[in-house]
Motif scaffolding. Structure first.
Motif, PDB file in Angstrom:
ATOM      1  N   ALA A  46      41.099  64.702  -2.697  1.00  0.00           N
ATOM      2  CA  ALA A  46      39.634  64.696  -2.785  1.00  0.00           C
ATOM      3  C   ALA A  46      39.128  63.321  -3.223  1.00  0.00           C
ATOM      4  CB  ALA A  46      39.173  65.779  -3.757  1.00  0.00           C
ATOM      5  N   ASN A  47      39.797  62.721  -4.185  1.00  0.00           N
ATOM      6  CA  ASN A  47      39.357  61.392  -4.633  1.00  0.00           C
ATOM      7  C   ASN A  47      39.575  60.330  -3.555  1.00  0.00           C
ATOM      8  OD1 ASN A  47      38.191  61.895  -7.159  1.00  0.00           O
ATOM      9  ND2 ASN A  47      40.198  62.006  -8.154  1.00  0.00           N
ATOM     10  N   GLN A  48      40.687  60.443  -2.838  1.00  0.00           N
ATOM     11  CA  GLN A  48      40.918  59.519  -1.713  1.00  0.00           C
ATOM     12  C   GLN A  48      39.854  59.686  -0.638  1.00  0.00           C
ATOM     13  OE1 GLN A  48      44.847  60.228  -0.232  1.00  0.00           O
ATOM     14  NE2 GLN A  48      45.842  58.945  -1.774  1.00  0.00           N
ATOM     15  N   ASP A  49      39.560  60.958  -0.305  1.00  0.00           N
ATOM     16  CA  ASP A  49      38.540  61.227   0.718  1.00  0.00           C
ATOM     17  C   ASP A  49      37.194  60.637   0.303  1.00  0.00           C
ATOM     18  OD1 ASP A  49      40.396  62.595   2.223  1.00  0.00           O
ATOM     19  OD2 ASP A  49      39.731  64.594   1.621  1.00  0.00           O
ATOM     20  N   MET A  50      36.867  60.791  -0.972  1.00  0.00           N
ATOM     21  CA  MET A  50      35.594  60.263  -1.468  1.00  0.00           C
ATOM     22  C   MET A  50      35.519  58.754  -1.264  1.00  0.00           C
ATOM     23  SD  MET A  50      34.009  60.567  -5.311  1.00  0.00           S
ATOM     24  CE  MET A  50      35.050  59.274  -5.989  1.00  0.00           C
ATOM     25  N   GLN A  51      36.600  58.057  -1.575  1.00  0.00           N
ATOM     26  CA  GLN A  51      36.623  56.601  -1.403  1.00  0.00           C
ATOM     27  C   GLN A  51      36.533  56.227   0.078  1.00  0.00           C
ATOM     28  OE1 GLN A  51      36.212  54.498  -3.722  1.00  0.00           O
ATOM     29  NE2 GLN A  51      36.506  55.875  -5.461  1.00  0.00           N
ATOM     30  N   THR A  52      37.239  56.991   0.913  1.00  0.00           N
ATOM     31  CA  THR A  52      37.204  56.722   2.353  1.00  0.00           C
ATOM     32  C   THR A  52      35.790  56.905   2.899  1.00  0.00           C
ATOM     33  OG1 THR A  52      39.482  57.499   2.546  1.00  0.00           O
ATOM     34  CG2 THR A  52      38.208  57.386   4.592  1.00  0.00           C
ATOM     35  N   ILE A  53      35.122  57.970   2.462  1.00  0.00           N
ATOM     36  CA  ILE A  53      33.762  58.242   2.949  1.00  0.00           C
ATOM     37  C   ILE A  53      32.784  57.196   2.402  1.00  0.00           C
ATOM     38  CG2 ILE A  53      31.848  59.900   2.846  1.00  0.00           C
ATOM     39  CD1 ILE A  53      33.985  62.139   2.987  1.00  0.00           C
ATOM     40  N   LEU A  54      32.978  56.802   1.153  1.00  0.00           N
ATOM     41  CA  LEU A  54      32.111  55.760   0.573  1.00  0.00           C
ATOM     42  C   LEU A  54      32.189  54.481   1.406  1.00  0.00           C
ATOM     43  CD1 LEU A  54      30.305  54.744  -1.753  1.00  0.00           C
ATOM     44  CD2 LEU A  54      32.395  54.150  -3.010  1.00  0.00           C
ATOM     45  N   GLN A  55      33.409  54.096   1.767  1.00  0.00           N
ATOM     46  CA  GLN A  55      33.581  52.890   2.575  1.00  0.00           C
ATOM     47  C   GLN A  55      32.973  53.084   3.968  1.00  0.00           C
ATOM     48  OE1 GLN A  55      34.768  49.998   1.234  1.00  0.00           O
ATOM     49  NE2 GLN A  55      33.965  49.136   3.145  1.00  0.00           N
ATOM     50  N   ALA A  56      33.187  54.279   4.542  1.00  0.00           N
ATOM     51  CA  ALA A  56      32.640  54.573   5.876  1.00  0.00           C
ATOM     52  C   ALA A  56      31.115  54.518   5.863  1.00  0.00           C
ATOM     53  CB  ALA A  56      33.127  55.939   6.353  1.00  0.00           C
ATOM     54  N   ILE A  57      30.499  54.938   4.772  1.00  0.00           N
ATOM     55  CA  ILE A  57      29.030  54.859   4.644  1.00  0.00           C
ATOM     56  C   ILE A  57      28.607  53.390   4.631  1.00  0.00           C
ATOM     57  CG2 ILE A  57      27.110  55.209   3.031  1.00  0.00           C
ATOM     58  CD1 ILE A  57      28.506  57.885   2.231  1.00  0.00           C
ATOM     59  N   LYS A  58      29.313  52.593   3.859  1.00  0.00           N
ATOM     60  CA  LYS A  58      28.973  51.166   3.782  1.00  0.00           C
ATOM     61  C   LYS A  58      29.143  50.478   5.137  1.00  0.00           C
ATOM     62  CE  LYS A  58      29.833  50.735  -1.156  1.00  0.00           C
ATOM     63  NZ  LYS A  58      30.832  50.414  -2.215  1.00  0.00           N
ATOM     64  N   ASP A  59      30.180  50.904   5.889  1.00  0.00           N
ATOM     65  CA  ASP A  59      30.453  50.309   7.205  1.00  0.00           C
ATOM     66  C   ASP A  59      29.663  50.976   8.332  1.00  0.00           C
ATOM     67  OD1 ASP A  59      32.332  48.872   5.802  1.00  0.00           O
ATOM     68  OD2 ASP A  59      34.050  50.056   6.508  1.00  0.00           O
ATOM     69  N   HIS A  60      28.938  52.044   8.015  1.00  0.00           N
ATOM     70  CA  HIS A  60      28.314  52.874   9.059  1.00  0.00           C
ATOM     71  C   HIS A  60      29.346  53.261  10.126  1.00  0.00           C
ATOM     72  CE1 HIS A  60      23.752  52.335   8.293  1.00  0.00           C
ATOM     73  NE2 HIS A  60      24.422  52.357   7.184  1.00  0.00           N
ATOM     74  N   ASP A  61      30.516  53.663   9.652  1.00  0.00           N
ATOM     75  CA  ASP A  61      31.618  54.074  10.530  1.00  0.00           C
ATOM     76  C   ASP A  61      31.596  55.598  10.606  1.00  0.00           C
ATOM     77  OD1 ASP A  61      34.039  54.871  11.610  1.00  0.00           O
ATOM     78  OD2 ASP A  61      35.277  53.617  10.285  1.00  0.00           O
ATOM     79  N   PHE A  62      30.864  56.121  11.594  1.00  0.00           N
ATOM     80  CA  PHE A  62      30.621  57.559  11.610  1.00  0.00           C
ATOM     81  C   PHE A  62      31.884  58.377  11.867  1.00  0.00           C
ATOM     82  CE2 PHE A  62      29.592  61.627  13.493  1.00  0.00           C
ATOM     83  CZ  PHE A  62      28.877  62.157  12.443  1.00  0.00           C
ATOM     84  N   ALA A  63      32.752  57.907  12.765  1.00  0.00           N
ATOM     85  CA  ALA A  63      33.954  58.693  13.098  1.00  0.00           C
ATOM     86  C   ALA A  63      34.818  58.914  11.857  1.00  0.00           C
ATOM     87  CB  ALA A  63      34.755  57.994  14.191  1.00  0.00           C
ATOM     88  N   THR A  64      34.981  57.862  11.060  1.00  0.00           N
ATOM     89  CA  THR A  64      35.788  57.999   9.841  1.00  0.00           C
ATOM     90  C   THR A  64      35.115  58.945   8.858  1.00  0.00           C
ATOM     91  OG1 THR A  64      36.714  55.802  10.132  1.00  0.00           O
ATOM     92  CG2 THR A  64      36.814  56.723   7.911  1.00  0.00           C
ATOM     93  N   LEU A  65      33.801  58.803   8.714  1.00  0.00           N
ATOM     94  CA  LEU A  65      33.078  59.706   7.815  1.00  0.00           C
ATOM     95  C   LEU A  65      33.238  61.155   8.268  1.00  0.00           C
ATOM     96  CD1 LEU A  65      29.604  59.352   6.199  1.00  0.00           C
ATOM     97  CD2 LEU A  65      30.107  61.385   7.557  1.00  0.00           C
ATOM     98  N   GLY A  66      32.999  61.402   9.561  1.00  0.00           N
ATOM     99  CA  GLY A  66      33.016  62.775  10.061  1.00  0.00           C
ATOM    100  C   GLY A  66      34.387  63.418   9.936  1.00  0.00           C
ATOM    101  N   LYS A  67      35.388  62.676  10.348  1.00  0.00           N
ATOM    102  CA  LYS A  67      36.759  63.174  10.300  1.00  0.00           C
ATOM    103  C   LYS A  67      37.201  63.471   8.857  1.00  0.00           C
ATOM    104  CE  LYS A  67      41.147  60.868  10.733  1.00  0.00           C
ATOM    105  NZ  LYS A  67      42.117  60.045  11.471  1.00  0.00           N
TER     106      LYS A  67
END
Lengths: 342, 342
Positions: free
Chosen positions: B240-261
């Protein structure tokens, strides 16, 4: 001389005298039959994919009257350069997935690279019942080979060979309950199944067929993806082994509630590891979930019924004979089997 | 003097000057409003149930136009010996579960044990939309208290107080994306949410309402049972903590595929821990599973849509504006929200 890892394994199992027997086989046709089995604690994950060595032990119940009958003979013609594989009376193309897998398995047993076989397989498993036929299939094929080559192998050796075709086939050599030992050795010679010497006449299995709307992921591919991408999986082997021991004791005690509860929890935990895999593996269909909720409502009403599920959408209900009327009333289409009353 | 652990916590958060302000409140009526939020990486499991301290951080998106408005006033009559709680214009009985929970929360804030409050709460969340109103509810209530008592607290302090009412309420003080820090301290003063300073105008959330046929287990009870009986849960906090960091970065990058997945995998992993709990917690209904398979089929067809699910049967679809026509065609009844276009 054995060349592949699997050929070496076969060589070790059937031994030298058996190897010699291969050339001295008296039977022109070998035959064997084996039942399907339902795991009460599941096999999910390999520690060695070449030898089909599992990350955990498992425990099953065989279903009487459902299974595979197989005949095998050596093809004598020099012109025949492939195996001939038939399934339920129908000759399969050489590039058919089933035929290819059978031929690959037979590679472990050819006396020379030019030895080919004719294999006729009859499954009495209704295709839509959601029962894996590979378990009964490879158990029956190994029995047929044992007959053809006159190896006279014991159950342990037969189980080791069947495992090589399909992990769960190791458990399909027995009626009633069977336990597949995980084993520890790298050579795989300690990973085989044994019968659990108990009868339990009241024990029933109900097959609930769910419409398959989605092409499923194969078990082999599914368990590989789970091991690689599911963080939750790390806790599975230990729980699975504990569940197996709990169910083994419950069988000895004829403690149905413990058996049912542990088997259902085990199946749901296996499915949980699939669901937490990426891409997700969800074998459940809407009707699967509907049936689960129905079973839980029945249990709230006092009906002692539990379920297990394999790598597919179908449910297998577990209950004792006393609950048969309630089950038949709740599930009109269910097929009930009594493993100890065949 | 603060007496309970929660009262002590509140005392620490609002500080001495604020405490004095409580008696010097100028506002006769305090009011506050807050949006609901959907977690993209989930909160599931408490390391401290008294202070609502989570085992992992989480990250959410607030939904504009859906939430709670609350008004609070002190009751002056000495004859009134209970709080008066209304929900959507309807006065609730004292033993109503919602009213009792609000009163328990207000216990942390009473100047004297004889101080009682009148609380009027309006939810603009459609009951059947499957959106938890406790998050927006406790965020709005804390804002109303801050207004009534003229505390002038900063966002961090407001988030800490809202957390005490409902963990996910810590994230409902913000528009757009918010991140709730897990925190490490035993006193809970470092476990609060902050806004993530990004806008993403194309970002859409689709609410898919599923018929609720089954009375669900409460989140609080569900996560407690999971922590206690699910062996797989041990891997959850780290993922869960890893996912949170991944999504935080995806938000900053506007990387929707990474966020969604990552969001979909996170939600399925949370549900997997519930499914592997005993007794099993399966919030999924047949229609939930049907919708999942539909989403996966859409994705195979090239539509970039993902989903998340909370402790209930409903799906929340995640996609960008470009996919809106495809989503509307596939899901006739969906309600689409655009968090950055309110």
């Amino acid at each position: 001389m054995p060349q592949t890892i699997q050929q070496k394994f076969v060589h070790q199992v059937i031994g030298h005298s058996a190897t010699n027997n291969r050339l001295a086989s008296k039977n022109k046709i070998g035959s064997g039959s084996a039942p399907v089995n339902i795991a009460l604690s599941k096999y999910w994950g390999k520690r060695d994919a070449t030898l089909n060595l599992p990350t955990n032990g498992s425990l099953s119940i065989s279903l009487p009257g459902l299974g595979t009958k197989t005949q095998i003979e050596r093809l004598e013609s020099q012109n025949q350069q492939t195996d001939l594989v038939s399934l339920n009376g129908q000759r399969l193309d050489q590039d058919n997935a089933f035929a290819k897998r059978v031929s690959q398995f037979l590679n472990y047993f050819r006396e020379t690279p030019q030895t080919f076989f004719k294999v006729d397989t009859e499954n009495s498993v209704p295709t839509a019942a959601g029962l894996a036929s590979s378990a009964s299939g490879y158990a029956a094929l190994v029995l047929a080979l044992n007959d053809l080559f006159a190896w006279n192998l014991d159950n342990k050796s037969l189980s080791l060979l069947a495992r090589l075709g399909s992990g769960s086939a190791s458990r399909s050599l027995f009626n009633g309950f069977a336990l597949w030992h995980q084993g520890q050795q790298a050579d795989g010679l300690d990973s085989y199944a044994e019968a659990i010497d108990t009868t339990w006449p009241e024990f029933c299995v109900g097959l609930l067929e769910i419409d398959v709307k989605q092409k499923p992921v194969s078990s082999t591919q599914g368990m590989q993806n789970t091991v690689e991408t599911c963080a939750l999986y790390q806790a599975w082997p230990q729980q699975a082994n504990q569940d197996m021991q709990t169910i083994l004791q419950a069988i000895k005690d004829h403690d149905f509630a413990t058996l049912g509860k542990t088997a259902e929890h085990n199946a749901l935990t296996m499915h949980a590891t699939m669901i937490a895999t990426w891409p997700p593996i969800v074998y459940w269909q809407p009707e699967s979930v509907e049936a689960m909720h129905k079973i839980w409502r029945l249990r709230e009403q006092g009906v002692a019924v539990y379920f297990t599920m394999d790598a597919g959408p179908n449910l297998k209900l577990l209950f004792l004979e006393t609950e048969k009327p309630a089950i038949l009333q709740a599930f009109k289409q269910i097929k009930i089997l009594e493993p100890f009353k065949s």
